[in-house]
Design an enzyme around this catalytic site. Structure first.
Site, PDB file in Angstrom:
ATOM      1  N   ARG A   1      28.351  41.583  25.077  1.00 45.34           N
ATOM      2  CA  ARG A   1      27.678  41.573  26.397  1.00 45.34           C
ATOM      3  C   ARG A   1      27.195  42.970  26.762  1.00 45.34           C
ATOM      4  O   ARG A   1      26.112  43.130  27.346  1.00 45.34           O
ATOM      5  CB  ARG A   1      28.637  41.064  27.470  1.00 45.34           C
ATOM      6  CG  ARG A   1      28.889  39.564  27.441  1.00 45.34           C
ATOM      7  CD  ARG A   1      30.065  39.195  28.336  1.00 45.34           C
ATOM      8  NE  ARG A   1      29.827  39.608  29.708  1.00 45.34           N
ATOM      9  CZ  ARG A   1      30.805  39.893  30.578  1.00 45.34           C
ATOM     10  NH1 ARG A   1      32.079  39.836  30.202  1.00 45.34           N
ATOM     11  NH2 ARG A   1      30.510  40.240  31.800  1.00 45.34           N
TER      12      ARG A   1
ATOM     13  N   LYS B   1      42.235  37.370  30.989  1.00 48.73           N
ATOM     14  CA  LYS B   1      43.272  38.398  30.792  1.00 48.73           C
ATOM     15  C   LYS B   1      44.382  38.266  31.838  1.00 48.73           C
ATOM     16  O   LYS B   1      45.567  38.357  31.514  1.00 48.73           O
ATOM     17  CB  LYS B   1      42.646  39.791  30.839  1.00 48.73           C
ATOM     18  CG  LYS B   1      41.646  40.056  29.716  1.00 48.73           C
ATOM     19  CD  LYS B   1      41.221  41.506  29.645  1.00 48.73           C
ATOM     20  CE  LYS B   1      40.283  41.915  30.745  1.00 48.73           C
ATOM     21  NZ  LYS B   1      38.885  41.467  30.511  1.00 48.73           N
ATOM     22  N   LYS B   2      43.993  38.070  33.090  1.00 44.24           N
ATOM     23  CA  LYS B   2      44.999  37.991  34.153  1.00 44.24           C
ATOM     24  C   LYS B   2      45.888  36.760  33.994  1.00 44.24           C
ATOM     25  O   LYS B   2      47.110  36.833  34.146  1.00 44.24           O
ATOM     26  CB  LYS B   2      44.317  37.990  35.531  1.00 44.24           C
ATOM     27  CG  LYS B   2      43.920  39.381  36.006  1.00 44.24           C
ATOM     28  CD  LYS B   2      45.159  40.238  36.269  1.00 44.24           C
ATOM     29  CE  LYS B   2      44.847  41.697  36.446  1.00 44.24           C
ATOM     30  NZ  LYS B   2      46.059  42.527  36.603  1.00 44.24           N
TER      31      LYS B   2
ATOM     32  N   ASP C   1      50.193  38.697  40.874  1.00 43.71           N
ATOM     33  CA  ASP C   1      49.474  39.901  40.475  1.00 43.71           C
ATOM     34  C   ASP C   1      48.241  40.062  41.345  1.00 43.71           C
ATOM     35  O   ASP C   1      47.856  39.174  42.112  1.00 43.71           O
ATOM     36  CB  ASP C   1      49.080  39.808  38.992  1.00 43.71           C
ATOM     37  CG  ASP C   1      48.713  41.158  38.375  1.00 43.71           C
ATOM     38  OD1 ASP C   1      48.823  42.197  39.054  1.00 43.71           O
ATOM     39  OD2 ASP C   1      48.318  41.161  37.190  1.00 43.71           O
ATOM     40  N   LYS C   2      47.604  41.205  41.196  1.00 43.87           N
ATOM     41  CA  LYS C   2      46.366  41.549  41.893  1.00 43.87           C
ATOM     42  C   LYS C   2      45.421  42.153  40.882  1.00 43.87           C
ATOM     43  O   LYS C   2      45.832  42.810  39.929  1.00 43.87           O
ATOM     44  CB  LYS C   2      46.685  42.527  43.023  1.00 43.87           C
ATOM     45  CG  LYS C   2      45.532  43.392  43.506  1.00 43.87           C
ATOM     46  CD  LYS C   2      45.552  44.765  42.836  1.00 43.87           C
ATOM     47  CE  LYS C   2      44.427  45.651  43.366  1.00 43.87           C
ATOM     48  NZ  LYS C   2      44.305  46.889  42.553  1.00 43.87           N
ATOM     49  N   HIS C   3      44.135  41.936  41.102  1.00 44.87           N
ATOM     50  CA  HIS C   3      43.120  42.586  40.267  1.00 44.87           C
ATOM     51  C   HIS C   3      42.013  43.097  41.166  1.00 44.87           C
ATOM     52  O   HIS C   3      41.577  42.423  42.089  1.00 44.87           O
ATOM     53  CB  HIS C   3      42.537  41.617  39.238  1.00 44.87           C
ATOM     54  CG  HIS C   3      41.498  42.253  38.365  1.00 44.87           C
ATOM     55  ND1 HIS C   3      41.822  43.101  37.329  1.00 44.87           N
ATOM     56  CD2 HIS C   3      40.139  42.180  38.376  1.00 44.87           C
ATOM     57  CE1 HIS C   3      40.711  43.517  36.734  1.00 44.87           C
ATOM     58  NE2 HIS C   3      39.678  42.981  37.361  1.00 44.87           N
ATOM     59  N   SER C   4      41.556  44.317  40.885  1.00 41.85           N
ATOM     60  CA  SER C   4      40.435  44.905  41.609  1.00 41.85           C
ATOM     61  C   SER C   4      39.239  45.003  40.686  1.00 41.85           C
ATOM     62  O   SER C   4      39.387  45.275  39.492  1.00 41.85           O
ATOM     63  CB  SER C   4      40.815  46.307  42.112  1.00 41.85           C
ATOM     64  OG  SER C   4      39.669  47.008  42.566  1.00 41.85           O
TER      65      SER C   4
ATOM     66  N   THR D   1      43.529  52.503  36.011  1.00 43.08           N
ATOM     67  CA  THR D   1      44.958  52.524  36.350  1.00 43.08           C
ATOM     68  C   THR D   1      45.790  53.115  35.220  1.00 43.08           C
ATOM     69  O   THR D   1      46.709  53.909  35.450  1.00 43.08           O
ATOM     70  CB  THR D   1      45.418  51.091  36.678  1.00 43.08           C
ATOM     71  OG1 THR D   1      44.707  50.635  37.830  1.00 43.08           O
ATOM     72  CG2 THR D   1      46.909  51.033  36.950  1.00 43.08           C
TER      73      THR D   1
ATOM     74  N   SER E   1      36.022  36.649  32.006  1.00 42.30           N
ATOM     75  CA  SER E   1      36.583  37.862  31.418  1.00 42.30           C
ATOM     76  C   SER E   1      37.798  38.342  32.208  1.00 42.30           C
ATOM     77  O   SER E   1      38.858  38.626  31.645  1.00 42.30           O
ATOM     78  CB  SER E   1      35.517  38.957  31.365  1.00 42.30           C
ATOM     79  OG  SER E   1      36.040  40.145  30.822  1.00 42.30           O
TER      80      SER E   1
END
Length: 440
Positions: free
Chosen positions: A169, A188-189, A81-84, A121, A184
């Site tokens: 937060r 999730k990822k 996967d990828k996260h931005s 997204t 955080s």
């Protein structure tokens, strides 16, 4: 028994928390045995004192394990996967997931909605009539197994501890803690059961991290912690000093995605970011032996249409139309007013206040000022001319899509206010800065 106030005191005084102390705090987030006041005090203690890599790994794993954790024993390929960290016009997830799936990877992407000036997204996918961003976890797994990819919104039982901690937060001025941001994102990822992860760390005036020092610190923290948690991870620092691609707005970005995947138009900066991230994903997933092999595979699945078909199949399988590639506007809303934005003078487009353009999309209705606000998927900007372009007075430098002429006029003025025209060409920031891998 570990008392909340003792755990808080330990961190407040700069001590390294034990795994038991961390687990007790995460359990308390879920059960409510830590009050909001205590959660806020703990968040501030972490913000002030920081955490070691080992602490952050334990903290991340405990948050990940506070809810559902997926596993994929039935799949015959790597889970990647990828996260931005988010930006304006960042629709890379759509191209990237389709490319990697077409190359033999499995991409279970759990994504978010728009936050502040950055687009979401999930909001973009909801531009498409019928598309279901919230299938059950069983349906999600079946979609990934059959099609190689699925993009969904976060479910209530993926890292529920993070959901509560983030809410506290947000109201205690502790959002921008590197350790808490890292935990955080990764809780999730990593709950998606990944073998490999690539992070896109945005830097610039449209990003969460506005300078390269901040971006490097976050990138290093994320790769160290994810690697410590057993997932091969690389971070690539990319530019967000201008809109990515030539559109910003939900349906408009889906249209740009279709144009990209079908080869109608691939904006050069968007293409460079997409290929760089895809290359890293293929290598870390073991789907390519080196960079040249990865790039050859990416080019093949794009030119053959295989990546485009993967995206189209996912859209149809998740309730969207079967003809999105052929006729995208048949299933997406169009704005009532489309107006050119005209350059007022000759010059070079030397700077773009990207955050302001993102907020102009929000003001048009394309984002949220409150959590429960409905999004107008049709609005935004397209035909965006990139930095470094020489223009003459009267040239079109973008188009605004709006619900009425008054909104269009305000947005056009906001856009013009976010653009700097100069007599000479200013030095431009690089599209890709560098990559970051785990410290030994």
């Amino acid at each position: 028994m570990l008392l909340p106030q003792e755990i808080i005191r330990h961190k407040r005084d700069g001590l390294v928390l034990s795994q038991d102390e961390i687990q007790t705090f995460i359990d308390g987030l879920v059960t409510g045995s830590f009050t909001d006041a205590q959660v806020g005090a703990m968040a501030m203690s972490i913000y002030q004192q920081g955490m070691t890599v080992d602490e952050t790994v334990a903290f991340t794993n405990a948050m990940k394990n506070s809810g559902d954790v997926l596993s994929w024993p039935e799949l015959d390929g790597p889970i990647v996967d990828k996260h931005s960290t988010g930006g304006v016009g960042d629709k890379v997830s759509f191209m990237l997931s389709a490319i990697v799936a077409a190359c033999g990877g499995y991409v279970p992407m759990i994504s978010g909605r728009g936050l502040g000036h950055t687009g979401g997204t999930v909001d973009k996918l909801e531009s498409i009539a019928g598309f279901n961003v919230q299938p059950s976890l069983q349906e999600f797994k079946a979609l990934v197994a059959k099609h190689g990819l699925a993009i969904i919104s976060q479910t209530s039982n993926l890292a529920p501890a993070d959901k509560r901690l983030y809410g506290v937060r947000d109201i205690t001025a502790t959002v921008d803690s590197i350790a808490l941001i890292t935990a955080s994102i990764l809780s999730k990822k990593l709950s998606a059961g990944l073998d490999a992860l690539v992070m896109d760390i945005k830097v610039g005036n449209g990003a969460m991290m506005t300078d390269i020092k901040q971006a490097n610190a976050l990138a290093q923290s994320i790769v160290n912690v994810a690697t410590g948690a057993g997932v091969k991870t690389e971070a690539i620092i990319t530019d967000m000093n201008q809109v990515l691609g030539n559109s910003a707005g939900n349906a408009l970005e889906i249209k740009e995605t279709v144009d990209y995947l079908t080869g109608v138009y691939r904006e050069p900066r968007l293409h460079q970011v997409t290929v760089s991230l895809a290359t890293a994903m293929l290598q870390h997933a073991g789907l390519a032996g080196d960079e040249s092999e990865a790039r050859a595979k990416i080019e093949q699945v794009l030119s053959s249409g295989k990546a485009a078909q993967k995206f189209a199949d996912m859209i149809a399988a998740m309730g969207g139309p079967g003809d999105l590639l052929e006729n995208p506007w048949a299933s997406m809303p169009k704005a009532k007013v489309v107006q050119d934005i005209i350059a007022k003078q000759d010059g070079y487009i030397n700077a773009m206040q990207t955050r302001d353009i993102g907020m102009a999309v929000v003001a048009l209705g394309g984002g949220r000022l409150a959590g429960d606000q409905q999004v107008d998927h049709s609005v935004g900007f397209d035909a965006i001319v990139p930095l470094g372009t020489q223009v003459k007075a009267g040239d079109v430098i973008a188009r605004v899509h709006a619900k009425d002429s008054d909104s269009a006029k305000r947005a056009a003025n906001s856009y013009l206010g976010a653009i700097t025209l100069g007599d000479g060409l200013a030095e431009l920031t690089p599209v890709i800065y560098h990559s970051v891998t785990a410290e030994k």
